[in-house]
Scaffold this motif. Structure first.
Motif, PDB file in Angstrom:
ATOM      1  N   LEU A  29      53.682  15.256 114.354  1.00  0.00           N
ATOM      2  CA  LEU A  29      54.399  15.404 114.471  1.00  0.00           C
ATOM      3  C   LEU A  29      55.420  13.834 114.976  1.00  0.00           C
ATOM      4  N   LEU A  52      69.669  14.935 111.549  1.00  0.00           N
ATOM      5  CA  LEU A  52      68.990  16.064 111.461  1.00  0.00           C
ATOM      6  C   LEU A  52      67.212  15.752 110.829  1.00  0.00           C
ATOM      7  N   LEU A  53      66.732  14.762 110.706  1.00  0.00           N
ATOM      8  CA  LEU A  53      65.338  14.651 110.615  1.00  0.00           C
ATOM      9  C   LEU A  53      64.744  14.448 112.315  1.00  0.00           C
ATOM     10  N   PHE A  56      65.650  17.424 114.179  1.00  0.00           N
ATOM     11  CA  PHE A  56      63.891  18.245 113.950  1.00  0.00           C
ATOM     12  C   PHE A  56      63.130  17.867 114.642  1.00  0.00           C
ATOM     13  N   ALA A  59      63.580  18.402 118.530  1.00  0.00           N
ATOM     14  CA  ALA A  59      63.193  19.736 118.874  1.00  0.00           C
ATOM     15  C   ALA A  59      61.952  20.621 119.129  1.00  0.00           C
ATOM     16  N   ALA A  60      61.390  19.905 117.456  1.00  0.00           N
ATOM     17  CA  ALA A  60      59.883  21.081 117.977  1.00  0.00           C
ATOM     18  C   ALA A  60      59.182  19.797 118.763  1.00  0.00           C
ATOM     19  N   SER A  90      60.123  29.438 111.413  1.00  0.00           N
ATOM     20  CA  SER A  90      61.117  28.870 111.594  1.00  0.00           C
ATOM     21  C   SER A  90      61.137  27.317 110.300  1.00  0.00           C
ATOM     22  N   PHE A  91      59.440  27.142 109.964  1.00  0.00           N
ATOM     23  CA  PHE A  91      58.640  26.126 109.335  1.00  0.00           C
ATOM     24  C   PHE A  91      58.288  26.540 108.093  1.00  0.00           C
TER      25      PHE A  91
END
Length: 131
Positions: A29, A52-53, A56, A59-60, A90-91
């Motif tokens: 990540l 959004l990137l 994501f 949060a990840a 979810s991914f």
């Protein structure tokens, strides 16, 4: 004793699995924080919604701390194991669907499949953890 034999997977497998997932997640990540610049430098289409990137990735990355906590004490954090399953699904599930629709490549599919394997292993750990 029988109790010790039943607890062995919880004390040996679960910590290793969740710690591995956390380390893997950080390794995969963190570079995504720099992906927008790299992708733009290589002439690829720009990201129209960078929030959004970065959202994501942030949060990840936070969830990697959850995996690390589960690894520290699987019995106490058994309910969190299911959240880990859902996070991996979810991914993984959307990536498979996007691949089948021709919208992502094989590299992305590989990462999605790795997450699906983690989801299955997390679920197995949840099932064998007492409580």
């Amino acid at each position: 004793s029988e109790d010790e034999r039943m607890m062995a997977p919880v004390f040996y497998i679960a910590p290793k699995l969740f710690r591995t997932a956390a380390i893997y997640g950080v390794i995969v990540l963190v570079p995504l924080y720099f992906a927008e610049v790299v992708w733009s430098a290589h002439g690829q289409a720009g990201i129209t919604h960078p929030e959004l990137l970065y959202g994501f990735v942030g949060a990840a990355l936070c969830f990697q701390a959850v995996y690390w906590q589960i690894a520290r004490h699987p019995l106490s954090y058994k309910p969190m194991m299911l959240l880990g399953v859902f996070a991996k699904l979810s991914f993984g599930v959307p990536v498979v669907w996007l691949y089948l629709a021709g919208r992502v490549g094989a590299v992305t599919l590989t990462f999605g499949l790795i997450d699906l394997v983690f989801a299955l292993l997390f679920f197995r750990c949840w099932r064998i953890t007492p409580g």
